[in-house]
Structures are given as structure tokens and as C-alpha cells.
Design a protein around this motif. Structure first.
Motif, PDB file in Angstrom:
ATOM      1  N   ALA A   1      19.967 -29.343  40.348  1.00  0.00           N
ATOM      2  CA  ALA A   1      20.912 -28.808  40.987  1.00  0.00           C
ATOM      3  C   ALA A   1      21.614 -29.238  41.387  1.00  0.00           C
ATOM      4  O   ALA A   1      20.730 -29.907  42.530  1.00  0.00           O
ATOM      5  CB  ALA A   1      20.931 -26.901  41.713  1.00  0.00           C
ATOM      6  N   ARG A   2      23.045 -28.934  41.602  1.00  0.00           N
ATOM      7  CA  ARG A   2      23.867 -30.537  42.037  1.00  0.00           C
ATOM      8  C   ARG A   2      24.981 -29.889  43.879  1.00  0.00           C
ATOM      9  O   ARG A   2      25.047 -29.063  42.994  1.00  0.00           O
ATOM     10  CB  ARG A   2      24.611 -31.399  41.720  1.00  0.00           C
ATOM     11  N   PHE A   3      25.524 -30.643  44.340  1.00  0.00           N
ATOM     12  CA  PHE A   3      26.085 -30.250  45.594  1.00  0.00           C
ATOM     13  C   PHE A   3      27.334 -30.517  45.078  1.00  0.00           C
ATOM     14  O   PHE A   3      28.125 -31.158  44.727  1.00  0.00           O
ATOM     15  CB  PHE A   3      25.731 -30.248  46.569  1.00  0.00           C
ATOM     16  N   ILE A   4      28.348 -29.293  44.872  1.00  0.00           N
ATOM     17  CA  ILE A   4      29.591 -29.248  44.546  1.00  0.00           C
ATOM     18  C   ILE A   4      30.618 -30.017  46.350  1.00  0.00           C
ATOM     19  O   ILE A   4      30.007 -29.650  46.421  1.00  0.00           O
ATOM     20  CB  ILE A   4      30.530 -27.974  44.312  1.00  0.00           C
ATOM     21  N   GLU A   5      31.460 -31.078  45.450  1.00  0.00           N
ATOM     22  CA  GLU A   5      31.963 -31.912  46.535  1.00  0.00           C
ATOM     23  C   GLU A   5      32.728 -31.151  46.677  1.00  0.00           C
ATOM     24  O   GLU A   5      33.321 -30.918  48.253  1.00  0.00           O
ATOM     25  CB  GLU A   5      32.132 -33.066  45.760  1.00  0.00           C
ATOM     26  N   THR A   6      33.815 -30.695  46.515  1.00  0.00           N
ATOM     27  CA  THR A   6      35.171 -30.328  47.009  1.00  0.00           C
ATOM     28  C   THR A   6      35.025 -28.227  46.023  1.00  0.00           C
ATOM     29  O   THR A   6      34.578 -28.563  45.247  1.00  0.00           O
ATOM     30  CB  THR A   6      36.233 -30.215  46.519  1.00  0.00           C
ATOM     31  N   MET A   7      35.310 -27.527  47.066  1.00  0.00           N
ATOM     32  CA  MET A   7      35.656 -25.991  46.415  1.00  0.00           C
ATOM     33  C   MET A   7      36.936 -24.996  46.971  1.00  0.00           C
ATOM     34  O   MET A   7      37.399 -25.627  48.060  1.00  0.00           O
ATOM     35  CB  MET A   7      34.281 -25.297  46.459  1.00  0.00           C
ATOM     36  N   SER A   8      37.928 -24.320  45.853  1.00  0.00           N
ATOM     37  CA  SER A   8      38.259 -23.619  46.846  1.00  0.00           C
ATOM     38  C   SER A   8      37.221 -22.652  47.130  1.00  0.00           C
ATOM     39  O   SER A   8      36.641 -21.864  47.384  1.00  0.00           O
ATOM     40  CB  SER A   8      39.475 -23.144  45.478  1.00  0.00           C
ATOM     41  N   PHE A   9      38.625 -21.965  48.512  1.00  0.00           N
ATOM     42  CA  PHE A   9      38.377 -20.423  49.169  1.00  0.00           C
ATOM     43  C   PHE A   9      37.720 -19.195  48.352  1.00  0.00           C
ATOM     44  O   PHE A   9      37.020 -19.339  48.774  1.00  0.00           O
ATOM     45  CB  PHE A   9      38.950 -20.215  50.354  1.00  0.00           C
ATOM     46  N   ASP A  10      38.032 -19.303  47.677  1.00  0.00           N
ATOM     47  CA  ASP A  10      37.738 -18.015  46.319  1.00  0.00           C
ATOM     48  C   ASP A  10      36.515 -18.235  45.169  1.00  0.00           C
ATOM     49  O   ASP A  10      35.851 -17.674  44.840  1.00  0.00           O
ATOM     50  CB  ASP A  10      39.214 -17.914  45.483  1.00  0.00           C
TER      51      ASP A  10
ATOM     52  N   SER B   1      23.028 -36.464  57.290  1.00  0.00           N
ATOM     53  CA  SER B   1      23.461 -36.130  57.963  1.00  0.00           C
ATOM     54  C   SER B   1      25.068 -36.913  57.133  1.00  0.00           C
ATOM     55  O   SER B   1      26.248 -37.371  56.961  1.00  0.00           O
ATOM     56  CB  SER B   1      24.147 -36.862  59.405  1.00  0.00           C
ATOM     57  N   ALA B   2      23.820 -38.354  56.137  1.00  0.00           N
ATOM     58  CA  ALA B   2      24.608 -38.881  55.634  1.00  0.00           C
ATOM     59  C   ALA B   2      25.385 -38.460  54.133  1.00  0.00           C
ATOM     60  O   ALA B   2      25.919 -38.612  53.270  1.00  0.00           O
ATOM     61  CB  ALA B   2      23.349 -40.079  55.143  1.00  0.00           C
ATOM     62  N   ASP B   3      24.307 -37.231  53.616  1.00  0.00           N
ATOM     63  CA  ASP B   3      25.088 -36.514  52.473  1.00  0.00           C
ATOM     64  C   ASP B   3      26.236 -35.829  52.751  1.00  0.00           C
ATOM     65  O   ASP B   3      26.744 -35.357  53.724  1.00  0.00           O
ATOM     66  CB  ASP B   3      23.981 -35.104  52.323  1.00  0.00           C
ATOM     67  N   LYS B   4      27.169 -36.007  51.634  1.00  0.00           N
ATOM     68  CA  LYS B   4      28.762 -35.882  52.075  1.00  0.00           C
ATOM     69  C   LYS B   4      28.593 -34.501  52.184  1.00  0.00           C
ATOM     70  O   LYS B   4      30.306 -33.932  52.801  1.00  0.00           O
ATOM     71  CB  LYS B   4      29.317 -36.412  50.413  1.00  0.00           C
ATOM     72  N   GLY B   5      28.028 -33.312  51.710  1.00  0.00           N
ATOM     73  CA  GLY B   5      28.025 -32.341  51.822  1.00  0.00           C
ATOM     74  C   GLY B   5      29.147 -31.079  50.841  1.00  0.00           C
ATOM     75  O   GLY B   5      29.647 -31.956  49.577  1.00  0.00           O
ATOM     76  N   THR B   6      30.017 -29.748  51.352  1.00  0.00           N
ATOM     77  CA  THR B   6      31.222 -29.843  50.387  1.00  0.00           C
ATOM     78  C   THR B   6      32.396 -29.302  51.519  1.00  0.00           C
ATOM     79  O   THR B   6      31.752 -28.967  52.149  1.00  0.00           O
ATOM     80  CB  THR B   6      30.263 -27.907  50.072  1.00  0.00           C
ATOM     81  N   THR B   7      33.251 -29.314  50.646  1.00  0.00           N
ATOM     82  CA  THR B   7      33.935 -29.286  51.343  1.00  0.00           C
ATOM     83  C   THR B   7      35.268 -28.164  51.396  1.00  0.00           C
ATOM     84  O   THR B   7      35.504 -28.138  49.556  1.00  0.00           O
ATOM     85  CB  THR B   7      35.597 -30.486  51.607  1.00  0.00           C
ATOM     86  N   ILE B   8      35.341 -26.806  51.568  1.00  0.00           N
ATOM     87  CA  ILE B   8      36.092 -25.624  50.937  1.00  0.00           C
ATOM     88  C   ILE B   8      37.281 -25.798  51.395  1.00  0.00           C
ATOM     89  O   ILE B   8      37.752 -25.715  52.987  1.00  0.00           O
ATOM     90  CB  ILE B   8      35.517 -24.789  51.879  1.00  0.00           C
ATOM     91  N   THR B   9      38.317 -26.177  50.627  1.00  0.00           N
ATOM     92  CA  THR B   9      39.770 -25.942  51.173  1.00  0.00           C
ATOM     93  C   THR B   9      40.221 -24.430  50.215  1.00  0.00           C
ATOM     94  O   THR B   9      39.540 -23.677  49.465  1.00  0.00           O
ATOM     95  CB  THR B   9      40.658 -27.128  50.729  1.00  0.00           C
ATOM     96  N   GLN B  10      42.181 -24.118  50.880  1.00  0.00           N
ATOM     97  CA  GLN B  10      42.749 -22.827  49.937  1.00  0.00           C
ATOM     98  C   GLN B  10      42.664 -23.264  48.427  1.00  0.00           C
ATOM     99  O   GLN B  10      42.161 -22.126  47.692  1.00  0.00           O
ATOM    100  CB  GLN B  10      43.770 -22.811  50.816  1.00  0.00           C
ATOM    101  N   LEU B  11      42.912 -24.563  47.787  1.00  0.00           N
ATOM    102  CA  LEU B  11      43.152 -24.671  46.933  1.00  0.00           C
ATOM    103  C   LEU B  11      41.904 -25.277  45.614  1.00  0.00           C
ATOM    104  O   LEU B  11      41.165 -25.054  44.661  1.00  0.00           O
ATOM    105  CB  LEU B  11      44.580 -25.302  46.103  1.00  0.00           C
ATOM    106  N   GLY B  12      41.485 -25.915  46.547  1.00  0.00           N
ATOM    107  CA  GLY B  12      40.090 -26.848  46.023  1.00  0.00           C
ATOM    108  C   GLY B  12      40.331 -27.899  45.311  1.00  0.00           C
ATOM    109  O   GLY B  12      41.436 -28.469  45.314  1.00  0.00           O
ATOM    110  N   ASP B  13      39.339 -27.831  44.156  1.00  0.00           N
ATOM    111  CA  ASP B  13      39.915 -29.049  43.462  1.00  0.00           C
ATOM    112  C   ASP B  13      40.198 -28.849  41.804  1.00  0.00           C
ATOM    113  O   ASP B  13      40.740 -28.023  41.362  1.00  0.00           O
ATOM    114  CB  ASP B  13      38.269 -29.771  43.137  1.00  0.00           C
ATOM    115  N   LYS B  14      41.542 -29.244  41.863  1.00  0.00           N
ATOM    116  CA  LYS B  14      42.863 -28.785  41.122  1.00  0.00           C
ATOM    117  C   LYS B  14      42.741 -29.206  39.848  1.00  0.00           C
ATOM    118  O   LYS B  14      43.114 -28.309  38.645  1.00  0.00           O
ATOM    119  CB  LYS B  14      44.505 -29.136  41.619  1.00  0.00           C
ATOM    120  N   ASP B  15      41.785 -30.381  39.066  1.00  0.00           N
ATOM    121  CA  ASP B  15      41.839 -30.780  38.346  1.00  0.00           C
ATOM    122  C   ASP B  15      40.554 -30.448  37.847  1.00  0.00           C
ATOM    123  O   ASP B  15      39.674 -30.597  36.491  1.00  0.00           O
ATOM    124  CB  ASP B  15      41.615 -32.126  38.446  1.00  0.00           C
ATOM    125  N   ALA B  16      39.772 -29.905  38.033  1.00  0.00           N
ATOM    126  CA  ALA B  16      38.101 -28.698  37.992  1.00  0.00           C
ATOM    127  C   ALA B  16      38.818 -27.726  37.034  1.00  0.00           C
ATOM    128  O   ALA B  16      39.229 -26.452  36.774  1.00  0.00           O
ATOM    129  CB  ALA B  16      37.856 -27.692  38.918  1.00  0.00           C
TER     130      ALA B  16
END
Length: 448
Positions: A240-249, A285-300
């Protein structure tokens, strides 16, 4: 300005707190509001202490508080800050002793008393953490109850956001004029009479989002013990891999189906103000982690994560012709709800038949079901619930991925029950429990 929330494992001992200090160092001259949970396990211990104080002996109560005090003093000693912080830990623990003694004398632990006792976890951890940070940074300890204002619904208090924002701007923000770092508590607030309240599940994440929104923070970072939100449970699927960008939903659906990284409803104040929320690992702390925004990754496109609930119970109900079964159906559903303390995860209707899926094993339901059998046709079966989650699985671009979901599930379990339409971000299937892990493993390579 950045808000950083540190969970219980991030402040559980001296070693963990040193990681927090190293993270603060990485941000140079950036102003930081640190929102901290209690040391790992402390809130549960304090809540048990609160209820046990009604009946246990004075000696046992004093001993249990001494163990808690010694845990924090041990951290202080390991960090070499006892001279500056030790007396503050002693003062807080004296306050805890007095509060618990009051419960013992009253012979009752009220919700108000429970909140007061629970708050000492965050008060103690932040006193220690600020004592560490002040060695190298201009830092200040701040009592969150001064600004986080709530009603008097103890244990699940509702926040007055307008008043909280006003107080934060008026009282908390000016502290940054003379300090780069402010350390405050998550989870706790106060009502109009100044009584301590707590914010319920995910309270510290909620505190961070509230204060970040109130102070117009640039970003909020939730520091925990995992490197973001994963595409699957790493315990089942090591790749399993960590998702860089994700929407709130997407994050909300993952939580709904069982992911434990954070409770998404708690970060609504931040996302409503277009403040990005990052989930990162205190210990990497060097790991990028996941960023959650209202819309997430528009291209996904397609699905980006898969998740399973190992055992759920599917209750199918249809009426027997010639009977008025609706009242009995509602009575049955109410009984099930009271038995579990929960509503069904999923409710679907096909013609006169209704399906309810509960996040619980079947054997608990028998006492409710059997006595209603003569009024309704009822079947009860145990399944595993498998879900794939993506930005928009109803879009034209995601059709191929959804088709692959159906195909993959059917290749392992020839008799699944497919469920769609729960949310645009989700497609699910009820499958035989002994097939669940194999299906998750077969689905995961198709995560985009």
C-alpha cells in the motif's frame, strides 16, 4: 502562520517530544501554533479515574494519580527540564487530586466533573512540551479554554465558532507579537460560566481546524504516527502506498468505511476556509504525507484506495402479504439501533424489500430478529464489505475502473452483492468473509 496538531503518540514520551522539537526547528522563523493531545493513553486513564473515584478508596485514588504524575515527571527528567517544569506538573496534579476528591465526596461523577478530570491530560502534556520548546525558541503556553468557547453539553460540547474566532483574534493572536511558537491544548474548551468542556471524538483535530480557521492560518498539519492516508491497510497489503492529495469527500468516505487516520468531519472548519490540511508522520518528518483539500486532485480518475470491513451483517426485510408490517419493522430497527448504539451503514430498497447493513456480527441480532419472524420475511447474513474510493466514480473517465472493480470481485467471489449510489466517490460489494482479503489484494493493483 502554521497550525500543527500533535496526536497522543507524538507526545507519548521524551523521545517522541524530541521529534516534535526537531520538527519545530525545521520551520525556521515560521510562526507555529502547536495544538497537542494528551500523552498516549492518558485520556482513557483519566476517564476511568473519574468514574472509579466514586467508589474506590482514597489510597487507591492517590496511588493512581501518583502514577500519572510520575509518568510526566519522568518525561521532564529525561528532557532535562525539571527545574523549569517540574513544579507546574506538581501543581496540575494537585488540581487533579482535588477534583477527584470532590467526586468521591459527592459520590457521583457528573459529565461536568468527567470533563474537568479529562482535561488534565492535555494540560500536562502541553506544559511539558512547551517547557522543552522554550529551551531553543521564544514559546508560550496558552490555555485553550480562554478562547475555545462552547455550550454546556459536557463530553460532546458544541463550539460557538463566532465567539471562538473573536476570542482567538483578540487574545491568542497578539501572543505571536512576542513569541514564535504558542503551545495550546486540543480537545478542551469552556462554557459561558468558565467550566471546562470537551469536544468529543476527534476533538484535538477539531481544535486545530477551529483555531486555524479563526486565525486565518496558511496551513494545518496533523502530525501522527503514519505517513499519511494509504491506498489500503498496510497490515493486509504491505505494498500500500500513501496518497499525496485527496479531496475532503474521499477522506470522509474512507473514514466512514473504517479508516482510522483522522475523523474528517473535524477538519471542516479548515476546508471551509480553503486552508489545506496535511497528514504527516512525526517520526518520519521527511515523508511528504497526504494533503486534503476541498477538491483534491482534479486530474485523478478511477479509484485510488480500497478498504474492507471484515464482518458486517446484512438484514433483508419484506412484508408478509395481508399484514401491516411497517410499525413492526420500525420497532425492529429501533431495537437493533439501541442494541448497537448505531444506525445502519447502508440502507437500500428494491421494490417491497429493504436491506440494512450493520457494522456488527450476526449473532448479536438473533434476540431482536426471532420474535418478529412471523410478521415479516427476514433474512440475516454475514458478509465482508469491500469498498473502492475515488474522486468521482460516476464520471465517464472512471467507467473502466468501476468495471474492473466488478470484474475483480466476481473473479474471487461469484455471488457478491454489489452496492452503488451511496456516494459519487464510492462503489461497494458485500462478499463472503473468507474471500475478503483476496479481493482487496486483487483490487489494489488497480488503484490509480
Amino acid at each position: 502562520m502554521i497550525v500543527m496538531k500533535f496526536g497522543g503518540t507524538s507526545v507519548q514520551d521524551a523521545s517522541a517530544m524530541l521529534h516534535v522539537a526537531a520538527i519545530a526547528e525545521q520551520y525556521g522563523d515560521e510562526q507555529i501554533l502547536v495544538v497537542s493531545s494528551a500523552c498516549s493513553g492518558m485520556t482513557s486513564e483519566l476517564l476511568k479515574l473519574a468514574t472509579d473515584s466514586v467508589h474506590m478508596s482514597d489510597e487507591e485514588r492517590i496511588q493512581r494519580i501518583a502514577v500519572m504524575e510520575n509518568r510526566h515527571i519522568s518525561i521532564v527528567s529525561s528532557l532535562g527540564i525539571e527545574e523549569h517544569v517540574g513544579h507546574r506538573v506538581h501543581e496540575l496534579c494537585n488540581g487533579l487530586r482535588n477534583t477527584c476528591e470532590g467526586v468521591a465526596l459527592l459520590g457521583e461523577c457528573t459529565p461536568r466533573s468527567s470533563d474537568a478530570i479529562a482535561s488534565f491530560g492535555e494540560l500536562l502534556s502541553t506544559v511539558v512540551l512547551q517547557g522543552l520548546l522554550q529551551q531553543h525558541h521564544a514559546s508560550s503556553w496558552y490555555d485553550a479554554r480562554e478562547v475555545v468557547k462552547t455550550d454546556s453539553g459536557y463530553q460532546v460540547a458544541q463550539v460557538d465558532f463566532s465567539l471562538t474566532q473573536s476570542m482567538a483574534l483578540k487574545k491568542l493572536k497578539p501572543v505571536f507579537d512576542s513569541h514564535r511558537i504558542i503551545v495550546t491544548q486540543g480537545f478542551i474548551g469552556s462554557d459561558s460560566d468558565g467550566n471546562t468542556t470537551t469536544l468529543g471524538r476527534g476533538g484535538s483535530d477539531f481544535s486545530a481546524a477551529l483555531l486555524g480557521a479563526a486565525l486565518h492560518a496558511d496551513e494545518i498539519i496533523i502530525w501522527t504516527d503514519v505517513s499519511g492516508i494509504a491506498s489500503a491497510d498496510p497490515r493486509m497489503i504491505p505494498e500500500a502506498r500513501f496518497i499525496e492529495t485527496m479531496s475532503f469527500d474521499e477522506a470522509r468516505m474512507l473514514s466512514f468505511f473504517g479508516a482510522k487516520v483522522l475523523h474528517p468531519e473535524t477538519i471542516i472548519p479548515a476546508l471551509s476556509n480553503n486552508i489545506p490540511v496535511h497528514v504527516r508522520n512525526t517520526f518520519k518528518s521527511a515523508d511528504k504525507g497526504t494533503t486534503i483539500t476541498q477538491l483534491g486532485d482534479k486530474d485523478a480518475i478511477g479509484f485510488r484506495s480500497v478498504i474492507g470491513k471484515q464482518i458486517v451483517t446484512c438484514v433483508n426485510i419484506s412484508g408478509i402479504p395481508g399484514t401491516d408490517y411497517h410499525n413492526k419493522k420500525f420497532e425492529l430497527l429501533d431495537q437493533i439501533s439501541r442494541l448497537y448504539g448505531q444506525q445502519p451503514l447502508i440502507h437500500a430498497r428494491v421494490g417491497e424489500s429493504e436491506t440494512y447493513v450493520y457494522d456488527a456480527p450476526m449473532h448479536h441480532l438473533s434476540q431482536c430478529i426471532d420474535k418478529e419472524q412471523n410478521l415479516m420475511n427476514i433474512t440475516v447474513e454475514e458478509y465482508s464489505l469491500i469498498s473502492a474510493i475515488g474522486p468521482n466514480l460516476r464520471s465517464e473517465h472512471s467507467k473502466k475502473a468501476v468495471g474492473k472493480f466488478y470484474e475483480t470481485v466476481l473473479s474471487v467471489d461469484p455471488q457478491p452483492v454489489f452496492i452503488s449510489g451511496i456516494q459519487p466517490q464510492t462503489v461497494s460489494a458485500l462478499v463472503a468473509p473468507d474471500c475478503a482479503i483476496d479481493i482487496l489484494k486483487a483490487l489494489h493493483p488497480h488503484c490509480s
